[in-house]
Design an enzyme around this catalytic site. Structure first.
Site, short mmCIF file in Angstrom:
data_model
loop_
_atom_site.label_atom_id
_atom_site.label_comp_id
_atom_site.label_asym_id
_atom_site.label_seq_id
_atom_site.Cartn_x
_atom_site.Cartn_y
_atom_site.Cartn_z
N TYR A 176 -2.01 -0.96 10.68
CA TYR A 176 -2.07 -1.34 9.26
C TYR A 176 -0.84 -0.89 8.48
O TYR A 176 -0.26 -1.67 7.71
CB TYR A 176 -3.34 -0.73 8.66
CG TYR A 176 -3.52 -0.93 7.17
CD1 TYR A 176 -4.14 -2.07 6.66
CD2 TYR A 176 -3.12 0.05 6.26
CE1 TYR A 176 -4.33 -2.24 5.30
CE2 TYR A 176 -3.31 -0.10 4.89
CZ TYR A 176 -3.92 -1.26 4.42
OH TYR A 176 -4.10 -1.41 3.06
N SER A 185 0.86 -1.19 0.00
CA SER A 185 0.00 0.00 0.00
C SER A 185 0.89 1.23 0.00
O SER A 185 2.05 1.17 0.45
CB SER A 185 -0.86 0.01 1.27
OG SER A 185 -1.49 1.27 1.44
P1 NAD Z 1 -11.77 -5.59 0.20
O1 NAD Z 1 -12.43 -5.43 1.49
O2 NAD Z 1 -12.61 -5.73 -1.01
O3 NAD Z 1 -10.79 -6.82 0.21
C1 NAD Z 1 -10.11 -7.24 1.38
C2 NAD Z 1 -10.42 -8.71 1.53
O4 NAD Z 1 -9.61 -9.23 2.55
C3 NAD Z 1 -11.86 -8.98 1.92
O5 NAD Z 1 -12.68 -9.15 0.79
C4 NAD Z 1 -11.71 -10.26 2.72
O6 NAD Z 1 -12.13 -11.37 1.92
C5 NAD Z 1 -10.25 -10.40 2.98
N1 NAD Z 1 -9.97 -10.64 4.39
C6 NAD Z 1 -9.87 -9.75 5.39
N2 NAD Z 1 -9.61 -10.39 6.55
C7 NAD Z 1 -9.55 -11.71 6.25
C8 NAD Z 1 -9.32 -12.89 7.01
N3 NAD Z 1 -9.06 -12.83 8.33
N4 NAD Z 1 -9.36 -14.09 6.37
C9 NAD Z 1 -9.62 -14.16 5.05
N5 NAD Z 1 -9.84 -13.08 4.28
C10 NAD Z 1 -9.80 -11.88 4.88
O7 NAD Z 1 -10.77 -4.36 0.05
P2 NAD Z 1 -9.55 -4.08 -0.95
O8 NAD Z 1 -9.28 -2.64 -0.78
O9 NAD Z 1 -9.77 -4.64 -2.27
O10 NAD Z 1 -8.35 -4.84 -0.25
C11 NAD Z 1 -7.47 -5.69 -0.94
C12 NAD Z 1 -6.04 -5.40 -0.56
O11 NAD Z 1 -5.69 -4.11 -1.04
C13 NAD Z 1 -5.77 -5.39 0.93
O12 NAD Z 1 -4.55 -6.06 1.18
C14 NAD Z 1 -5.63 -3.91 1.23
O13 NAD Z 1 -4.80 -3.69 2.34
C15 NAD Z 1 -4.99 -3.42 -0.05
N6 NAD Z 1 -5.07 -1.99 -0.28
C16 NAD Z 1 -6.28 -1.39 -0.45
C17 NAD Z 1 -6.32 -0.02 -0.67
C18 NAD Z 1 -7.63 0.70 -0.84
O14 NAD Z 1 -7.64 1.93 -0.84
N7 NAD Z 1 -8.74 0.02 -1.02
C19 NAD Z 1 -5.15 0.72 -0.72
C20 NAD Z 1 -3.94 0.07 -0.55
C21 NAD Z 1 -3.91 -1.30 -0.34
#
Ligand code: NAD
Ligand code: MG
Length: 301
Positions: free
Chosen positions: A206, A193
């Protein structure tokens, strides 16, 4: 929303290609559902076109029910991979949409719910993926936990630990279980991230997990080079996914999400998918140990 952009190759202004703030307040319990978001995120359902770049590959995608993971799962499948998606049981509704879409198109997609914070489940998930797919060529670690807390006084050990278990320990457990099954040419794609480099005050647990993921990716890339396995990471900036309104940010930040990056809006999950595909594919044969930003101009160092 998912219908708004259906030609990914048409030239257009990236600032207005997708919705811009302000957004509505939309609190959801954690983990959030894409199905409850307004506007609905674009995971490439109607737009991502495959070109055989992952033909015959066997991929495990964590967090594959929603957000960036769903976009990667759709892209991988349309590029010719068979896919296992993992998610939490409470996200079945989102997972069902992915399975219905991809099986409807004739792709193989297997849904395996379970909690990655549990070491035994991580091992099981890899074994199950190998069995369902007949091997494992791609491990896309996309699941993540993000819950903001205003002060270290409000952040308890259980929450701090849950974030590290989900984001860092699970990466270790899944990788350890997966590597013995991965042939030369296989690829691991992790999800860091912008928070690894520009940590927010309210993400004291985080942000360091994401810095750990960058270092883990580099060390692992060095270690696995001798097996011909590449390891890279994608580092998104603000992306419109259920992670954010379900406690990832305070609602007042959800309303203006993406406003402060140079392109003036949040990314959509589909805009991250091409990097996961590239890094998983043979086109990235000389790329390992790197972290690539998808940040709307809020650059990595
Ligand atoms: P999202 O909520 O759609 O996806 C995150 C997923 O993590 C969830 O769908 C869930 O299935 C899974 N998860 C969480 N805890 C879990 C557990 N204990 N066991 C199994 N699965 C679990 O959100 P997203 O933003 O698509 O996140 C995906 C990745 O992107 C993450 O690693 C997040 O840190 C990273 N990210 C997101 C952003 C943003 O702005 N959305 C920015 C930087 C990084
Ligand atoms: Mg989800």
């Amino acid at each position: 929303m998912a219908d708004a952009v259906n030609d990914p190759y048409a030239m257009r202004d990236p600032r207005t290609q997708y919705p811009q703030p302000e957004f509505s307040r939309q609190p959801q319990p954690q983990p959030g559902l894409a199905a409850e978001m307004s506007p609905r995120p674009d995971h490439g359902e109607t737009s991502y076109r495959g070109n055989g770049r992952l033909k015959g590959r066997k991929a495990l995608v964590t967090g594959g029910d929603s957000g960036i993971g769903r976009a990667a799962a759709i892209a991988f499948a349309r590029e010719g991979a068979s896919v296992v998606i993992n998610y939490l049981p409470s996200e079945q509704k989102d997972a069902d949409e992915v399975v219905a879409l991809l099986t409807g198109e004739g792709h193989k997609v297997v849904a395996v719910p379970g909690d990655l914070a549990d070491e035994a489940f991580c091992k099981e998930l890899v074994q199950r993926s190998v069995k369902e797919l007949g091997g494992l060529d791609i491990l896309a670690n996309i699941a993540g936990r993000q819950q903001f807390s205003e002060s270290i006084d409000d952040l308890d050990s259980a929450s701090f630990e849950a974030t590290f278990r989900t984001n860092v320990f699970a990466l270790f457990w899944l990788t350890k279980a997966a590597v013995p099954h991965m042939p030369p040419g296989a690829a691991i794609v992790n999800t860091a991230s912008i928070q690894a480099y520009q940590p927010s005050d309210i993400l004291l647990d985080y942000a360091p997990t994401k810095a750990a993921i960058v270092a883990f990716t580099k060390a692992l890339a060095k270690q696995l080079a001798e097996k011909g396995i590449r390891v890279n990471a994608v580092a998104p900036g603000p992306v419109w996914t259920p992670l954010q309104p379900s406690g990832g940010q305070p609602q007042e930040k959800v309303v203006e999400f993406g406003k402060n990056v140079p392109l003036g809006r949040p990314g959509q999950p589909v805009e991250c998918a091409p990097l996961y595909v590239l890094l998983a594919s043979q086109e990235a044969s000389f790329i390992t140990g790197e972290t690539y930003g998808v940040t709307g101009g809020n650059m990595l160092p």
